[in-house]
Motif scaffolding. Sequence first.
Motif, PDB file in Angstrom:
ATOM      1  N   ALA A 131       0.818  -1.216   0.000  1.00  0.00           N
ATOM      2  CA  ALA A 131       0.000   0.000   0.000  1.00  0.00           C
ATOM      3  C   ALA A 131       0.850   1.264   0.000  1.00  0.00           C
ATOM      4  O   ALA A 131       0.477   2.273  -0.587  1.00  0.00           O
ATOM      5  N   GLU A 132       2.023   1.211   0.651  1.00  0.00           N
ATOM      6  CA  GLU A 132       2.840   2.413   0.819  1.00  0.00           C
ATOM      7  C   GLU A 132       4.043   2.477  -0.119  1.00  0.00           C
ATOM      8  O   GLU A 132       4.619   3.548  -0.304  1.00  0.00           O
ATOM      9  N   PHE A 133       4.438   1.343  -0.693  1.00  0.00           N
ATOM     10  CA  PHE A 133       5.655   1.330  -1.510  1.00  0.00           C
ATOM     11  C   PHE A 133       5.521   2.286  -2.695  1.00  0.00           C
ATOM     12  O   PHE A 133       4.581   2.210  -3.481  1.00  0.00           O
ATOM     13  N   ALA A 134       6.463   3.228  -2.784  1.00  0.00           N
ATOM     14  CA  ALA A 134       6.400   4.273  -3.797  1.00  0.00           C
ATOM     15  C   ALA A 134       6.513   3.696  -5.209  1.00  0.00           C
ATOM     16  O   ALA A 134       7.402   2.888  -5.502  1.00  0.00           O
ATOM     17  N   SER A 135       5.607   4.098  -6.072  1.00  0.00           N
ATOM     18  CA  SER A 135       5.618   3.660  -7.471  1.00  0.00           C
ATOM     19  C   SER A 135       6.332   4.702  -8.324  1.00  0.00           C
ATOM     20  O   SER A 135       6.069   5.910  -8.202  1.00  0.00           O
ATOM     21  N   VAL A 136       7.233   4.248  -9.190  1.00  0.00           N
ATOM     22  CA  VAL A 136       7.971   5.157 -10.069  1.00  0.00           C
ATOM     23  C   VAL A 136       7.753   4.736 -11.518  1.00  0.00           C
ATOM     24  O   VAL A 136       7.342   3.607 -11.806  1.00  0.00           O
ATOM     25  N   LEU A 137       7.986   5.646 -12.417  1.00  0.00           N
ATOM     26  CA  LEU A 137       7.784   5.380 -13.832  1.00  0.00           C
ATOM     27  C   LEU A 137       8.704   4.261 -14.318  1.00  0.00           C
ATOM     28  O   LEU A 137       9.924   4.340 -14.150  1.00  0.00           O
ATOM     29  N   PRO A 138       8.132   3.205 -14.877  1.00  0.00           N
ATOM     30  CA  PRO A 138       8.982   2.110 -15.388  1.00  0.00           C
ATOM     31  C   PRO A 138       9.898   2.603 -16.513  1.00  0.00           C
ATOM     32  O   PRO A 138       9.518   3.464 -17.314  1.00  0.00           O
ATOM     33  N   VAL A 139      11.092   2.029 -16.553  1.00  0.00           N
ATOM     34  CA  VAL A 139      12.067   2.383 -17.591  1.00  0.00           C
ATOM     35  C   VAL A 139      12.367   1.137 -18.424  1.00  0.00           C
ATOM     36  O   VAL A 139      12.714   0.088 -17.869  1.00  0.00           O
ATOM     37  N   PRO A 140      12.202   1.191 -19.748  1.00  0.00           N
ATOM     38  CA  PRO A 140      12.470   0.010 -20.583  1.00  0.00           C
ATOM     39  C   PRO A 140      13.949  -0.350 -20.587  1.00  0.00           C
ATOM     40  O   PRO A 140      14.825   0.518 -20.411  1.00  0.00           O
ATOM     41  N   ALA A 141      14.244  -1.628 -20.759  1.00  0.00           N
ATOM     42  CA  ALA A 141      15.635  -2.076 -20.800  1.00  0.00           C
ATOM     43  C   ALA A 141      16.375  -1.426 -21.953  1.00  0.00           C
ATOM     44  O   ALA A 141      17.538  -1.012 -21.822  1.00  0.00           O
ATOM     45  N   ASN A 142      15.684  -1.300 -23.088  1.00  0.00           N
ATOM     46  CA  ASN A 142      16.263  -0.631 -24.253  1.00  0.00           C
ATOM     47  C   ASN A 142      15.382   0.573 -24.569  1.00  0.00           C
ATOM     48  O   ASN A 142      14.279   0.439 -25.115  1.00  0.00           O
ATOM     49  N   VAL A 143      15.844   1.745 -24.173  1.00  0.00           N
ATOM     50  CA  VAL A 143      15.031   2.946 -24.331  1.00  0.00           C
ATOM     51  C   VAL A 143      14.665   3.179 -25.788  1.00  0.00           C
ATOM     52  O   VAL A 143      13.574   3.646 -26.110  1.00  0.00           O
ATOM     53  N   ALA A 144      15.559   2.828 -26.675  1.00  0.00           N
ATOM     54  CA  ALA A 144      15.311   3.076 -28.098  1.00  0.00           C
ATOM     55  C   ALA A 144      14.295   2.100 -28.687  1.00  0.00           C
ATOM     56  O   ALA A 144      13.621   2.416 -29.669  1.00  0.00           O
ATOM     57  N   ALA A 145      14.151   0.918 -28.077  1.00  0.00           N
ATOM     58  CA  ALA A 145      13.219  -0.082 -28.615  1.00  0.00           C
ATOM     59  C   ALA A 145      12.511  -0.807 -27.476  1.00  0.00           C
ATOM     60  O   ALA A 145      12.818  -1.975 -27.179  1.00  0.00           O
ATOM     61  N   PRO A 146      11.551  -0.155 -26.808  1.00  0.00           N
ATOM     62  CA  PRO A 146      10.825  -0.814 -25.717  1.00  0.00           C
ATOM     63  C   PRO A 146       9.917  -1.916 -26.237  1.00  0.00           C
ATOM     64  O   PRO A 146       9.377  -1.832 -27.347  1.00  0.00           O
ATOM     65  N   THR A 147       9.767  -2.950 -25.463  1.00  0.00           N
ATOM     66  CA  THR A 147       8.896  -4.054 -25.849  1.00  0.00           C
ATOM     67  C   THR A 147       7.426  -3.668 -25.643  1.00  0.00           C
ATOM     68  O   THR A 147       7.114  -2.667 -25.006  1.00  0.00           O
ATOM     69  N   ALA A 148       6.522  -4.507 -26.163  1.00  0.00           N
ATOM     70  CA  ALA A 148       5.094  -4.242 -26.012  1.00  0.00           C
ATOM     71  C   ALA A 148       4.684  -4.290 -24.553  1.00  0.00           C
ATOM     72  O   ALA A 148       3.857  -3.488 -24.086  1.00  0.00           O
TER      73      ALA A 148
END
Length: 338
Positions: A46-63
């Motif tokens: 409930a309290e764990f802060a959520s952050v924006l996910p970052v793709p492993a390959n910024v140039a080609a993120p998976t679906a």
Amino acid sequence: MGKFNHILELIEASTFHVWTSQVVLALGCEGVYDHVSNDSDPTDFAEFASVLPVPANVAAPTAAECTLILGWLKDNAVAKDIICRRLSPAVQRLIPQEHLVTARDSWRLLHSHFNHVDLGSQHLFWDKILSLQMVDATDAECYLGEHDALHCKLIHMGVAYSDSEAIFNLLKGLPCTRTWPAFKLVLQSSLSVSAVLPPVLLVSLGKSKASTSASSSSVSGSSSNSSSISGFLGSGTASFKDISVCIVAEVHCLVLETSITPSVGSEFTNIAKTSWQANINLATGLHCTKNNPSGVYCDTPLNNDAVCSAGNHDHTHFFRPGGGMAGQQPAHWKPFWH
């Protein structure tokens, strides 16, 4: 749109405490409180802060990564919408409108501006409460309204303002004329004694009740008054609202008494007062007459699914069909009914 209207509008630091509590609950109900929290414990879901996910390959993120990122952005927008929903126009302008400003950024910004104790306003409210004085019955609405408004403001600011203190201040400002001293004594003695107020309140209360005891033959001394009042206020048997209702009832009685009392100086004062009270139904305010001995409204049903409701006669003396004297009306009244 209306599901968050119960949240108090954030106007200044005095309303921030209540606003924060209500917004936290709203965020939790929508499952997005993690977008403003700062907890780093991953086991606390409930309290764990959520952050924006970052793709492993910024140039080609998976679906799958795109789905996670879009879902996070959607939840962040929901959280930011809840935070900004109940802000005054002036406070709203503090929040940058850029989409890069997250819900957590907005939350921290508002905390930095308003998460402090507004001691200046608190002192002003306390001074005003202690200076309130009810002049007479006609001043009751204003007096009770001021007390109630200041009571709510202090509670919204997170001040520990108990009902005992509020009742003490409410009774202290009542008039010392007419029946008010006796009313206060009756109110105090009718409630149970089970606790004692802080010493500071007892001392001030003993001083304020000394004048009351001098005007009442049923009181032996100011010390006994202080004990009775302190026990009543600390007993917890009555709330601030309960005492307000008692005061309103007393005001109603005084106003009613004044309205039916003839002017002073008339040699017919006693006769007029007795005659007035004997020939008025106080519940309805109607005169008791020959055609309406009880002073009630006529409840005879009419053809249009309504009732007569006239005050110059009752059901027994109603001439129209269905009444107790149907068909017995004077002859010159018949053309009006046919």
